[in-house]
Design a protein around this motif. Sequence first.
Motif, PDB file in Angstrom:
ATOM      1  N   ILE A  18      53.466  50.061 -37.961  1.00 16.50           N
ATOM      2  CA  ILE A  18      54.009  49.592 -36.687  1.00 16.50           C
ATOM      3  C   ILE A  18      52.880  49.265 -35.715  1.00 16.50           C
ATOM      4  O   ILE A  18      52.909  48.247 -35.010  1.00 16.50           O
ATOM      5  CB  ILE A  18      54.952  50.652 -36.084  1.00 16.50           C
ATOM      6  CG1 ILE A  18      56.203  50.801 -36.955  1.00 16.50           C
ATOM      7  CG2 ILE A  18      55.342  50.289 -34.655  1.00 16.50           C
ATOM      8  CD1 ILE A  18      57.115  51.933 -36.535  1.00 16.50           C
ATOM      9  N   ALA A  19      51.845  50.125 -35.684  1.00 17.06           N
ATOM     10  CA  ALA A  19      50.706  49.902 -34.792  1.00 17.06           C
ATOM     11  C   ALA A  19      49.958  48.623 -35.162  1.00 17.06           C
ATOM     12  O   ALA A  19      49.569  47.836 -34.285  1.00 17.06           O
ATOM     13  CB  ALA A  19      49.762  51.107 -34.835  1.00 17.06           C
ATOM     14  N   GLU A  21      51.157  45.978 -36.721  1.00 20.58           N
ATOM     15  CA  GLU A  21      51.995  44.832 -36.356  1.00 20.58           C
ATOM     16  C   GLU A  21      51.923  44.558 -34.855  1.00 20.58           C
ATOM     17  O   GLU A  21      51.901  43.392 -34.430  1.00 20.58           O
ATOM     18  CB  GLU A  21      53.440  45.089 -36.780  1.00 20.58           C
ATOM     19  CG  GLU A  21      53.647  45.029 -38.287  1.00 20.58           C
ATOM     20  CD  GLU A  21      55.071  45.334 -38.697  1.00 20.58           C
ATOM     21  OE1 GLU A  21      55.471  44.947 -39.815  1.00 20.58           O
ATOM     22  OE2 GLU A  21      55.799  45.958 -37.902  1.00 20.58           O
ATOM     23  N   ALA A  22      51.874  45.614 -34.050  1.00 17.66           N
ATOM     24  CA  ALA A  22      51.790  45.433 -32.599  1.00 17.66           C
ATOM     25  C   ALA A  22      50.456  44.805 -32.212  1.00 17.66           C
ATOM     26  O   ALA A  22      50.404  43.905 -31.364  1.00 17.66           O
ATOM     27  CB  ALA A  22      51.959  46.786 -31.891  1.00 17.66           C
ATOM     28  N   ILE A  23      49.376  45.239 -32.849  1.00 17.77           N
ATOM     29  CA  ILE A  23      48.047  44.696 -32.545  1.00 17.77           C
ATOM     30  C   ILE A  23      47.973  43.216 -32.889  1.00 17.77           C
ATOM     31  O   ILE A  23      47.365  42.423 -32.163  1.00 17.77           O
ATOM     32  CB  ILE A  23      46.966  45.485 -33.315  1.00 17.77           C
ATOM     33  CG1 ILE A  23      46.852  46.914 -32.751  1.00 17.77           C
ATOM     34  CG2 ILE A  23      45.617  44.776 -33.251  1.00 17.77           C
ATOM     35  CD1 ILE A  23      45.974  47.822 -33.584  1.00 17.77           C
ATOM     36  N   LEU A  24      48.605  42.832 -33.990  1.00 21.64           N
ATOM     37  CA  LEU A  24      48.507  41.455 -34.482  1.00 21.64           C
ATOM     38  C   LEU A  24      49.627  40.552 -33.972  1.00 21.64           C
ATOM     39  O   LEU A  24      49.675  39.374 -34.332  1.00 21.64           O
ATOM     40  CB  LEU A  24      48.527  41.460 -36.017  1.00 21.64           C
ATOM     41  CG  LEU A  24      47.441  42.297 -36.699  1.00 21.64           C
ATOM     42  CD1 LEU A  24      47.631  42.267 -38.213  1.00 21.64           C
ATOM     43  CD2 LEU A  24      46.051  41.800 -36.333  1.00 21.64           C
ATOM     44  N   SER A  25      50.507  41.079 -33.135  1.00 23.17           N
ATOM     45  CA  SER A  25      51.705  40.338 -32.725  1.00 23.17           C
ATOM     46  C   SER A  25      51.394  39.059 -31.949  1.00 23.17           C
ATOM     47  O   SER A  25      52.196  38.126 -31.942  1.00 23.17           O
ATOM     48  CB  SER A  25      52.632  41.233 -31.887  1.00 23.17           C
ATOM     49  OG  SER A  25      51.966  41.670 -30.701  1.00 23.17           O
ATOM     50  N   SER A  26      50.236  38.995 -31.315  1.00 26.50           N
ATOM     51  CA  SER A  26      49.894  37.806 -30.528  1.00 26.50           C
ATOM     52  C   SER A  26      49.310  36.681 -31.384  1.00 26.50           C
ATOM     53  O   SER A  26      49.094  35.569 -30.891  1.00 26.50           O
ATOM     54  CB  SER A  26      48.895  38.165 -29.423  1.00 26.50           C
ATOM     55  OG  SER A  26      47.683  38.642 -29.975  1.00 26.50           O
ATOM     56  N   LEU A  27      49.030  36.960 -32.648  1.00 26.82           N
ATOM     57  CA  LEU A  27      48.449  35.954 -33.541  1.00 26.82           C
ATOM     58  C   LEU A  27      49.542  35.194 -34.280  1.00 26.82           C
ATOM     59  O   LEU A  27      50.624  35.714 -34.535  1.00 26.82           O
ATOM     60  CB  LEU A  27      47.513  36.628 -34.550  1.00 26.82           C
ATOM     61  CG  LEU A  27      46.331  37.408 -33.970  1.00 26.82           C
ATOM     62  CD1 LEU A  27      45.502  38.025 -35.097  1.00 26.82           C
ATOM     63  CD2 LEU A  27      45.459  36.518 -33.091  1.00 26.82           C
ATOM     64  N   ASP A  28      49.224  33.954 -34.646  1.00 30.22           N
ATOM     65  CA  ASP A  28      50.187  33.098 -35.345  1.00 30.22           C
ATOM     66  C   ASP A  28      50.132  33.381 -36.839  1.00 30.22           C
ATOM     67  O   ASP A  28      49.518  32.632 -37.609  1.00 30.22           O
ATOM     68  CB  ASP A  28      49.877  31.628 -35.052  1.00 30.22           C
ATOM     69  CG  ASP A  28      50.952  30.697 -35.607  1.00 30.22           C
ATOM     70  OD1 ASP A  28      52.104  31.152 -35.779  1.00 30.22           O
ATOM     71  OD2 ASP A  28      50.632  29.519 -35.879  1.00 30.22           O
TER      72      ASP A  28
END
Length: 210
Positions: A18-19, A21-28
């Motif tokens: 989950i962590a 995914e949150a860190i990478l959420s701004s990437l396409d």
Amino acid sequence: MPDRAKILLVDDREENLIALEAILSSLDLIPVRAKSGEEALKALLSTEFALILLDVRMPGMDGFETASHIKRRERTRNIPIIFLTVVDSAPDYAFRSYAAGAVDYLTKPFDPWVLRAKVAVFVELYNMNRRLTEQASMLRERLSDELPAGRNGDQAAVLPELSRRLAAVEDELTRVREAARKTDDPALAGSLSDLTDRLKHLRAGLDALS
């Protein structure tokens, strides 16, 4: 429009996935979860990934064994791997990670910006490789002797578009090189060098065809 790059996240702990995914959420990109080495290897059989974030300490098949299987497979051996582990891991973990074929090794807790920046560069390199493969395929078609007579007009119409696309990739390579320099990651140097060589060959072939 090409599909978004997929990143394989391998960790046996749900909260860590989950962590990430949150860190990478701004990437396409599209994150794909695997909660064991076995799940990761199964996912790699049917899906193409730009990068693997692989936890070292997992029950059963650990990160090192998982990486060993990945690097032995023809289909997956060239996928870059970043190992993730806790800061109190054995002192030889970093050496074992690079020996297993990892391009990088990060200890938890890591700086989210650093991980995001590294992932972003590898995704850009992956996308550029896909675009270069597409441009190379188009160029090979134009260089083929099988072009029917009377199609020179079609060829002349395609070449400017191909040149424009290639120029766009060259510009993007410059931007990615600058981003890689900011991450201060020597592991990216080889990938950037390979891409530069491919671009030079494509440009030379296109110039010869013009």
